[in-house]
Design a protein around this motif. Structure first.
Motif, PDB file in Angstrom:
ATOM      1  N   VAL A 108     -25.558  13.914 -16.181  1.00  0.00           N
ATOM      2  CA  VAL A 108     -24.630  13.917 -15.045  1.00  0.00           C
ATOM      3  C   VAL A 108     -24.976  14.958 -13.980  1.00  0.00           C
ATOM      4  O   VAL A 108     -24.575  14.798 -12.821  1.00  0.00           O
ATOM      5  CB  VAL A 108     -23.157  14.100 -15.493  1.00  0.00           C
ATOM      6  N   ASP A 109     -25.713  15.989 -14.322  1.00  0.00           N
ATOM      7  CA  ASP A 109     -25.947  17.107 -13.407  1.00  0.00           C
ATOM      8  C   ASP A 109     -26.572  16.661 -12.084  1.00  0.00           C
ATOM      9  O   ASP A 109     -25.965  16.792 -11.022  1.00  0.00           O
ATOM     10  CB  ASP A 109     -26.816  18.161 -14.100  1.00  0.00           C
ATOM     11  N   GLU A 110     -27.776  16.155 -12.117  1.00  0.00           N
ATOM     12  CA  GLU A 110     -28.453  15.745 -10.885  1.00  0.00           C
ATOM     13  C   GLU A 110     -27.735  14.584 -10.214  1.00  0.00           C
ATOM     14  O   GLU A 110     -27.638  14.519  -8.990  1.00  0.00           O
ATOM     15  CB  GLU A 110     -29.903  15.345 -11.181  1.00  0.00           C
ATOM     16  N   LEU A 111     -27.219  13.661 -11.016  1.00  0.00           N
ATOM     17  CA  LEU A 111     -26.561  12.483 -10.458  1.00  0.00           C
ATOM     18  C   LEU A 111     -25.311  12.871  -9.671  1.00  0.00           C
ATOM     19  O   LEU A 111     -25.061  12.338  -8.584  1.00  0.00           O
ATOM     20  CB  LEU A 111     -26.226  11.471 -11.551  1.00  0.00           C
ATOM     21  N   CYS A 112     -24.524  13.798 -10.183  1.00  0.00           N
ATOM     22  CA  CYS A 112     -23.329  14.229  -9.449  1.00  0.00           C
ATOM     23  C   CYS A 112     -23.709  14.817  -8.092  1.00  0.00           C
ATOM     24  O   CYS A 112     -23.081  14.502  -7.073  1.00  0.00           O
ATOM     25  CB  CYS A 112     -22.537  15.250 -10.261  1.00  0.00           C
ATOM     26  N   GLY A 113     -24.726  15.654  -8.072  1.00  0.00           N
ATOM     27  CA  GLY A 113     -25.193  16.214  -6.805  1.00  0.00           C
ATOM     28  C   GLY A 113     -25.637  15.129  -5.839  1.00  0.00           C
ATOM     29  O   GLY A 113     -25.352  15.180  -4.636  1.00  0.00           O
ATOM     30  N   PHE A 114     -26.308  14.130  -6.372  1.00  0.00           N
ATOM     31  CA  PHE A 114     -26.806  13.034  -5.540  1.00  0.00           C
ATOM     32  C   PHE A 114     -25.650  12.209  -4.984  1.00  0.00           C
ATOM     33  O   PHE A 114     -25.637  11.853  -3.804  1.00  0.00           O
ATOM     34  CB  PHE A 114     -27.766  12.159  -6.349  1.00  0.00           C
ATOM     35  N   ILE A 115     -24.674  11.909  -5.829  1.00  0.00           N
ATOM     36  CA  ILE A 115     -23.514  11.117  -5.382  1.00  0.00           C
ATOM     37  C   ILE A 115     -22.760  11.870  -4.281  1.00  0.00           C
ATOM     38  O   ILE A 115     -22.333  11.266  -3.293  1.00  0.00           O
ATOM     39  CB  ILE A 115     -22.589  10.770  -6.571  1.00  0.00           C
ATOM     40  N   LEU A 116     -22.607  13.172  -4.419  1.00  0.00           N
ATOM     41  CA  LEU A 116     -21.942  13.956  -3.372  1.00  0.00           C
ATOM     42  C   LEU A 116     -22.734  13.873  -2.070  1.00  0.00           C
ATOM     43  O   LEU A 116     -22.148  13.717  -0.987  1.00  0.00           O
ATOM     44  CB  LEU A 116     -21.767  15.409  -3.804  1.00  0.00           C
ATOM     45  N   GLN A 141     -35.079   6.269  -1.220  1.00  0.00           N
ATOM     46  CA  GLN A 141     -35.480   6.968   0.004  1.00  0.00           C
ATOM     47  C   GLN A 141     -35.909   8.390  -0.345  1.00  0.00           C
ATOM     48  O   GLN A 141     -35.067   9.264  -0.560  1.00  0.00           O
ATOM     49  CB  GLN A 141     -34.320   6.983   1.005  1.00  0.00           C
ATOM     50  N   SER A 142     -37.213   8.604  -0.384  1.00  0.00           N
ATOM     51  CA  SER A 142     -37.732   9.898  -0.848  1.00  0.00           C
ATOM     52  C   SER A 142     -37.317  11.065   0.044  1.00  0.00           C
ATOM     53  O   SER A 142     -37.221  12.195  -0.413  1.00  0.00           O
ATOM     54  CB  SER A 142     -39.249   9.849  -0.968  1.00  0.00           C
ATOM     55  N   GLY A 143     -37.031  10.815   1.314  1.00  0.00           N
ATOM     56  CA  GLY A 143     -36.631  11.888   2.214  1.00  0.00           C
ATOM     57  C   GLY A 143     -35.174  12.291   2.078  1.00  0.00           C
ATOM     58  O   GLY A 143     -34.773  13.357   2.543  1.00  0.00           O
ATOM     59  N   PHE A 144     -34.386  11.460   1.414  1.00  0.00           N
ATOM     60  CA  PHE A 144     -32.955  11.749   1.259  1.00  0.00           C
ATOM     61  C   PHE A 144     -32.738  12.645   0.050  1.00  0.00           C
ATOM     62  O   PHE A 144     -33.221  12.349  -1.037  1.00  0.00           O
ATOM     63  CB  PHE A 144     -32.158  10.447   1.090  1.00  0.00           C
ATOM     64  N   ALA A 145     -32.023  13.730   0.229  1.00  0.00           N
ATOM     65  CA  ALA A 145     -31.718  14.671  -0.869  1.00  0.00           C
ATOM     66  C   ALA A 145     -32.964  14.909  -1.717  1.00  0.00           C
ATOM     67  O   ALA A 145     -32.964  14.742  -2.926  1.00  0.00           O
ATOM     68  CB  ALA A 145     -30.554  14.163  -1.713  1.00  0.00           C
ATOM     69  N   ARG A 146     -34.027  15.304  -1.038  1.00  0.00           N
ATOM     70  CA  ARG A 146     -35.344  15.389  -1.693  1.00  0.00           C
ATOM     71  C   ARG A 146     -35.418  16.392  -2.828  1.00  0.00           C
ATOM     72  O   ARG A 146     -36.309  16.324  -3.652  1.00  0.00           O
ATOM     73  CB  ARG A 146     -36.447  15.623  -0.679  1.00  0.00           C
ATOM     74  N   ASN A 147     -34.473  17.331  -2.891  1.00  0.00           N
ATOM     75  CA  ASN A 147     -34.475  18.306  -3.988  1.00  0.00           C
ATOM     76  C   ASN A 147     -33.861  17.752  -5.268  1.00  0.00           C
ATOM     77  O   ASN A 147     -33.916  18.406  -6.306  1.00  0.00           O
ATOM     78  CB  ASN A 147     -33.752  19.577  -3.577  1.00  0.00           C
ATOM     79  N   VAL A 148     -33.259  16.578  -5.188  1.00  0.00           N
ATOM     80  CA  VAL A 148     -32.666  15.966  -6.374  1.00  0.00           C
ATOM     81  C   VAL A 148     -33.732  15.121  -7.066  1.00  0.00           C
ATOM     82  O   VAL A 148     -34.333  14.241  -6.453  1.00  0.00           O
ATOM     83  CB  VAL A 148     -31.441  15.098  -6.007  1.00  0.00           C
ATOM     84  N   SER A 149     -33.939  15.383  -8.326  1.00  0.00           N
ATOM     85  CA  SER A 149     -34.958  14.670  -9.099  1.00  0.00           C
ATOM     86  C   SER A 149     -34.459  13.296  -9.543  1.00  0.00           C
ATOM     87  O   SER A 149     -33.578  13.183 -10.388  1.00  0.00           O
ATOM     88  CB  SER A 149     -35.358  15.491 -10.328  1.00  0.00           C
ATOM     89  N   ARG A 150     -35.049  12.275  -8.952  1.00  0.00           N
ATOM     90  CA  ARG A 150     -34.717  10.912  -9.359  1.00  0.00           C
ATOM     91  C   ARG A 150     -35.154  10.662 -10.798  1.00  0.00           C
ATOM     92  O   ARG A 150     -34.490   9.953 -11.544  1.00  0.00           O
ATOM     93  CB  ARG A 150     -35.409   9.893  -8.454  1.00  0.00           C
TER      94      ARG A 150
END
Length: 184
Positions: A108-116, A141-150
């Motif tokens: 949930v960690d990275e996903l929550c950040g991404f959803i926000l 979209q690699s440029g979107f929220a690029r610090n979040v690890s997909r």
């Protein structure tokens, strides 16, 4: 006492950043959602989510984060399974995620950040407009929220054994339940 009030006190003592506090609240909400779903201890799971990044602002560099926080939690007598799960959310520590608690925190960690981040792009800037399809589209979209690890998001869903789309839907639902607290 190791209750939510004590956890929140640690967060507010260590973290001044409103966005980081909101991230921890989001992860707490997702952890509580999954605790209910899996029939686990909601207080333990919620506090684990709330405290997972409490030391980040003061110690952002690996391995200081989360090892400094883990040490503080251990000294204060917080549950070992919580501390182990918090360690497991940092890939570079190589702490195996052997428990459902640890796997869920990681998932949930990275996903929550991404959803926000997705919510902030909506015209209304609300979680009410965030859909699974929009999260999946932004993930491509690699440029979107690029610090979040997909990769971490996908690996987390895999480790939980939950299809990615269902996992995203679960986290959106959890975050929508606390949208006013998050300002979204």
């Amino acid at each position: 006492m190791h209750d939510r009030q004590a956890a929140w006190q640690l967060v507010t003592e260590w973290t001044q950043s409103e966005s980081l506090r909101k991230h921890m609240l989001a992860v707490e909400a997702a952890m509580r959602f999954y605790a209910r779903k899996f029939g686990e201890d909601e207080e333990l799971w919620g506090n684990t989510g709330l405290l997972h990044d409490f030391d980040y602002e003061k110690n952002p560099d690996p391995p200081d984060h989360p090892t400094v926080g883990m040490k503080v939690l251990a000294e204060q007598g917080w549950p070992p399974e919580m501390i182990e799960a918090i360690g497991g959310h940092a890939e570079y520590l190589n702490i195996p995620r052997n428990t459902l608690l640890a796997k869920t925190l990681y998932a949930v960690d990275e996903l929550c950040g991404f959803i926000l981040a997705v919510a902030y792009t909506r015209p209304s800037r609300t979680l009410a407009e965030v859909e699974v399809s929009s999260v999946l589209k932004k993930m491509r979209q690699s440029g979107f929220a690029r610090n979040v690890s997909r990769e971490d998001i996908v690996r987390g869903a895999d480790e939980l054994g939950i299809p990615l789309e269902e996992h995203i839907a679960n986290c959106i639902e959890a975050l929508q339940a606390i949208a006013p607290t998050l300002g979204l």
